[in-house]
Design a protein around this motif. Structure first.
Motif, PDB file in Angstrom:
ATOM      1  N   ALA A 111      -4.634  32.840 161.643  1.00  0.00           N
ATOM      2  CA  ALA A 111      -4.985  31.454 161.954  1.00  0.00           C
ATOM      3  C   ALA A 111      -6.460  31.188 161.676  1.00  0.00           C
TER       4      ALA A 111
ATOM      5  N   TYR B  37      -4.862  19.567 169.263  1.00  0.00           N
ATOM      6  CA  TYR B  37      -5.524  20.848 169.063  1.00  0.00           C
ATOM      7  C   TYR B  37      -7.030  20.751 169.316  1.00  0.00           C
TER       8      TYR B  37
ATOM      9  N   ARG C  94       8.877  27.245 167.402  1.00  0.00           N
ATOM     10  CA  ARG C  94       9.358  27.168 166.010  1.00  0.00           C
ATOM     11  C   ARG C  94      10.847  27.484 165.930  1.00  0.00           C
TER      12      ARG C  94
ATOM     13  N   TYR D  23      -0.207  27.914 166.643  1.00  0.00           N
ATOM     14  CA  TYR D  23       1.124  27.355 166.332  1.00  0.00           C
ATOM     15  C   TYR D  23       1.233  26.977 164.866  1.00  0.00           C
ATOM     16  N   LYS D  24       0.125  26.509 164.280  1.00  0.00           N
ATOM     17  CA  LYS D  24       0.170  25.976 162.910  1.00  0.00           C
ATOM     18  C   LYS D  24       0.472  27.052 161.882  1.00  0.00           C
TER      19      LYS D  24
ATOM     20  N   LEU E 113      -8.761  27.562 161.085  1.00  0.00           N
ATOM     21  CA  LEU E 113      -8.466  26.908 162.361  1.00  0.00           C
ATOM     22  C   LEU E 113      -9.365  27.378 163.504  1.00  0.00           C
TER      23      LEU E 113
ATOM     24  N   GLU F  44       5.516  30.677 161.563  1.00  0.00           N
ATOM     25  CA  GLU F  44       6.609  30.200 160.691  1.00  0.00           C
ATOM     26  C   GLU F  44       7.957  30.736 161.169  1.00  0.00           C
TER      27      GLU F  44
ATOM     28  N   ASP G 294       0.777  17.643 169.309  1.00  0.00           N
ATOM     29  CA  ASP G 294      -0.119  17.943 168.178  1.00  0.00           C
ATOM     30  C   ASP G 294      -1.581  17.723 168.565  1.00  0.00           C
TER      31      ASP G 294
ATOM     32  N   ALA H 155      -3.869  26.187 168.261  1.00  0.00           N
ATOM     33  CA  ALA H 155      -3.642  25.947 166.836  1.00  0.00           C
ATOM     34  C   ALA H 155      -2.991  27.148 166.158  1.00  0.00           C
TER      35      ALA H 155
END
Length: 286
Positions: free
Chosen positions: A268, A228, A190, A282-283, A273, A286, A226, A280
């Motif tokens: 998460a 997952y 990020r 990662y999602k 998730l 921030e 991307d 995931a």
């Protein structure tokens, strides 16, 4: 030797199939009929159990289940499998559980006149399928030695750890370090995006630095793409990190970095998730 196998999921299924491919007599039980069918389909010596009681006559029983509560539910109590096993039978526990649960299982087996070994596994379901799992085994050394023929069938190397607590700890430490590395990798990617560096390009650059890790090698490219898809589920990763943090807390240890990773995985999971791969995480970074 009659072998029972409880739990033929992502990890256990591979080990059960290895035993069947080696010509061992294996009776497989799982709540999923599909998982049982995949396991027993590995060879003619695999058979399906319709009830836990079917495993009562086994000389050796493996359990590979998601949570400590599942293992205790299967093995302990008035209706638990342990009460049905004959004296002298061996229970090998393969799940990632905490030392306290493992100690209870060991004590219960001893009271029943059975033997208990904790055998945690060091790698992934893909490695399990190919008998490439390092195994960290705790319990009575004589019992460990008595299964010398079995260990090479189900894994690459069996390390005798001494007590069951050490066996549990090495797997929990492995997953705590790995998942903390993964959470840090997600944050690094990020930061790289903020600097204008594409994810895949940053991962390639970091391979030649001190930032390189197993998680970067394996899951970094999946994050960049991307991808997952669930190889090791986020909720399972959360469970392992939670158990590890609880283990450390029981020993009055402070582990701020791993505790921070635990909170990231909790966030998460709360975001829905949990059934995706642990990458995931990662999602929600921030």
């Amino acid at each position: 030797m009659h072998i029972g196998f409880v739990g033929a999921g992502l990890m256990g299924g591979g080990l059960a199939r290895n035993l069947i491919r080696a010509g061992k007599d294996v009776l497989v039980y799982d709540l999923s009929a599909e998982a049982v069918a995949r396991a027993v389909g590995a060879g003619p010596t695999g058979r399906a159990a319709t009830d836990l009681a079917d495993l009562a006559g086994c000389d050796l029983v493996f359990t590979s289940l998601p949570l400590p509560a599942h293992v205790e539910g299967v093995m302990l109590g008035e209706n638990g499998l342990l009460q049905r096993l004959k004296p002298g039978a061996i229970h090998v526990e393969l799940s990632t559980i905490d030392p306290q649960t493992s100690a209870r299982l060991e004590a219960a087996a001893k009271a029943r006149g059975c033997a208990f070994l904790q055998c945690t596994l060091g790698k992934t379901p893909a490695h399990a399928e190919k008998a490439e799992e390092p195994m960290f085994v705790g319990g009575d050394r004589a019992v460990f030695d008595s299964l010398a023929e079995i260990w090479p069938i189900i894994g690459s190397q069996a390390y005798y750890m001494g007590g069951v607590a050490a066996s549990c700890a090495v797997k929990l430490i492995s997953n705590m370090v790995g998942m903390t590395n993964l959470a840090v990798l997600a944050e690094g990617l990020r930061i790289g995006e903020k600097a204008g560096i594409e994810r895949g390009a940053l991962i390639a650059l970091l391979q030649d630095t001190g930032a390189r890790s197993f998680q970067m090698d394996v899951r970094g490219p999946w994050i960049a793409a991307d991808d997952y898809a669930n190889r090791f589920g986020l909720d399972l990763a959360l469970k392992d990190v939670r158990l590890g943090c609880e283990m450390a807390a029981a020993w009055d240890m402070k582990i701020p970095a791993m505790s921070a990773a635990l909170e990231t995985f909790r966030r998460a999971s709360a975001a829905g998730l949990g059934r995706e791969d642990c990458n995931a995480v990662y999602k929600v970074t921030e």
